[in-house]
Design a protein around this motif. Structure first.
Motif, mmCIF file in Angstrom:
data_model
loop_
_atom_site.group_PDB
_atom_site.id
_atom_site.type_symbol
_atom_site.label_atom_id
_atom_site.label_comp_id
_atom_site.label_asym_id
_atom_site.label_seq_id
_atom_site.Cartn_x
_atom_site.Cartn_y
_atom_site.Cartn_z
ATOM 1 N N SER A 55 0.821 -1.209 0.000
ATOM 2 C CA SER A 55 0.000 0.000 0.000
ATOM 3 C C SER A 55 0.858 1.263 0.000
ATOM 4 O O SER A 55 0.443 2.304 -0.513
ATOM 5 N N ASP A 56 2.078 1.169 0.558
ATOM 6 C CA ASP A 56 2.966 2.335 0.582
ATOM 7 C C ASP A 56 3.392 2.763 -0.816
ATOM 8 O O ASP A 56 3.817 3.907 -1.016
ATOM 9 N N VAL A 57 3.297 1.848 -1.783
ATOM 10 C CA VAL A 57 3.625 2.186 -3.166
ATOM 11 C C VAL A 57 2.796 3.379 -3.629
ATOM 12 O O VAL A 57 3.281 4.272 -4.331
ATOM 13 N N LEU A 58 1.544 3.415 -3.229
ATOM 14 C CA LEU A 58 0.634 4.465 -3.671
ATOM 15 C C LEU A 58 0.879 5.780 -2.945
ATOM 16 O O LEU A 58 0.612 6.851 -3.494
ATOM 17 N N TRP A 59 1.392 5.714 -1.728
ATOM 18 C CA TRP A 59 1.466 6.891 -0.873
ATOM 19 C C TRP A 59 2.851 7.511 -0.779
ATOM 20 O O TRP A 59 3.028 8.523 -0.082
ATOM 21 N N SER A 60 3.847 6.936 -1.430
ATOM 22 C CA SER A 60 5.232 7.361 -1.182
ATOM 23 C C SER A 60 5.454 8.841 -1.464
ATOM 24 O O SER A 60 6.173 9.523 -0.720
ATOM 25 N N GLY A 61 4.859 9.370 -2.536
ATOM 26 C CA GLY A 61 5.056 10.787 -2.853
ATOM 27 C C GLY A 61 4.502 11.686 -1.768
ATOM 28 O O GLY A 61 5.161 12.653 -1.345
ATOM 29 N N LEU A 62 3.309 11.400 -1.284
ATOM 30 C CA LEU A 62 2.714 12.201 -0.224
ATOM 31 C C LEU A 62 3.433 11.967 1.100
ATOM 32 O O LEU A 62 3.620 12.901 1.887
ATOM 33 N N ASP A 63 3.855 10.735 1.349
ATOM 34 C CA ASP A 63 4.573 10.442 2.590
ATOM 35 C C ASP A 63 5.847 11.269 2.703
ATOM 36 O O ASP A 63 6.184 11.770 3.787
ATOM 37 N N ASP A 64 6.572 11.409 1.602
ATOM 38 C CA ASP A 64 7.794 12.218 1.622
ATOM 39 C C ASP A 64 7.476 13.661 2.007
ATOM 40 O O ASP A 64 8.196 14.286 2.792
ATOM 41 N N ARG A 65 6.399 14.182 1.475
ATOM 42 C CA ARG A 65 6.027 15.563 1.752
ATOM 43 C C ARG A 65 5.537 15.722 3.200
ATOM 44 O O ARG A 65 5.844 16.723 3.852
ATOM 45 N N ILE A 66 4.776 14.752 3.690
ATOM 46 C CA ILE A 66 4.331 14.813 5.076
ATOM 47 C C ILE A 66 5.525 14.748 6.019
ATOM 48 O O ILE A 66 5.581 15.473 7.021
ATOM 49 N N SER A 67 6.506 13.908 5.699
ATOM 50 C CA SER A 67 7.706 13.809 6.542
ATOM 51 C C SER A 67 8.424 15.141 6.628
ATOM 52 O O SER A 67 8.841 15.571 7.715
ATOM 53 N N ARG A 68 8.573 15.820 5.491
ATOM 54 C CA ARG A 68 9.243 17.126 5.502
ATOM 55 C C ARG A 68 8.422 18.148 6.280
ATOM 56 O O ARG A 68 8.977 18.972 7.016
ATOM 57 N N ALA A 69 7.094 18.101 6.128
ATOM 58 C CA ALA A 69 6.234 19.037 6.843
ATOM 59 C C ALA A 69 6.327 18.816 8.349
ATOM 60 O O ALA A 69 6.412 19.783 9.130
ATOM 61 N N VAL A 70 6.310 17.554 8.779
ATOM 62 C CA VAL A 70 6.423 17.249 10.203
ATOM 63 C C VAL A 70 7.758 17.739 10.748
ATOM 64 O O VAL A 70 7.829 18.332 11.843
ATOM 65 N N GLU A 71 8.835 17.515 9.998
ATOM 66 C CA GLU A 71 10.152 18.001 10.420
ATOM 67 C C GLU A 71 10.149 19.515 10.577
ATOM 68 O O GLU A 71 10.737 20.056 11.531
ATOM 69 N N ASP A 72 9.504 20.219 9.656
ATOM 70 C CA ASP A 72 9.441 21.679 9.733
ATOM 71 C C ASP A 72 8.589 22.139 10.915
ATOM 72 O O ASP A 72 8.937 23.089 11.617
ATOM 73 N N LEU A 73 7.459 21.477 11.145
ATOM 74 C CA LEU A 73 6.571 21.858 12.246
ATOM 75 C C LEU A 73 7.265 21.705 13.595
ATOM 76 O O LEU A 73 7.070 22.521 14.504
#
Length: 207
Positions: free
Chosen positions: A58-76
């Protein structure tokens, strides 16, 4: 000499090839009937290559958004406080800006055909919860009382996921994820990071 894909096009990265293969198989066989081995065989890569990029199919479908969420969480996490919500808006707008999730958009618009309805709902909830946790922590650091902090964080994180889904379901060429997120932001402008200072510093919002 560059290699080519099955259709004769220049070969994409292994991550992109795996995502394309997964979507093809989910459409042909359904999500539950497709294994990681099926995906790697279709993509022409090894099983170990798959797990270099993804922890599950299932992560195959979400990898692009997951990368962006990870960066957003790091920034927050690095923001000490954001009483006016300017940093939240900046970070979340950056999260969706220029986002074009081909495999995720395809899955969202073909979820029933792929047998993905339940899986996508569960996966979206996990992403939303991860983003909401970081937002709630920042809200509390900014002086928002615990209950409204959780509520406003859930609302902003829901806006991100809702924007992605609205963009996917709207079809290619009908705006961007950023446009849909801007629509969502206009709907929540009266929440604490909009114009509700009485929720700051633990004040009673019902007073």
């Amino acid at each position: 000499m560059s290699s080519t894909s099955r259709a004769g096009r220049p070969k994409a990265s292994s991550r992109e090839t795996l995502a394309e293969a997964a979507c093809e198989l989910f459409l042909e066989r359904g999500y539950d009937a497709t294994s990681v081995a099926d995906i790697t065989q279709r993509a022409g890569v090894s099983r170990s290559s798959f797990f270099n990029y993804f922890s599950s199919k299932s992560d195959v479908l979400w990898s692009g958004l997951d990368d962006r969420i990870s960066r957003a969480v790091e920034d927050l996490v690095t923001v000490p406080a954001d009483r006016g919500g300017a940093e939240v808006r900046r970070i979340l707008t950056g999260l969706v800006d220029g986002f074009a999730p081909d495999s995720l958009a395809l899955a969202m618009t073909n979820s029933s055909a792929m047998g993905l309805d339940d899986e996508l709902e569960q996966d979206a909830a996990l992403r939303q919860a991860r983003l909401a946790a970081a937002l709630a922590d920042l809200a509390r650091r900014s002086g928002v009382a615990p209950l409204p902090a959780d509520i406003v964080a859930a609302t902003w994180s829901a806006a991100v996921l809702a924007a992605v889904r609205a963009w996917a379901e709207g079809g290619a060429g009908r705006g961007s994820v950023g446009d849909r997120f801007a629509d969502a932001v206009r709907m929540i402008d009266r929440l604490p990071w909009g114009s509700a200072p009485r929720l700051i510093d633990g004040a009673d919002e019902t007073a």
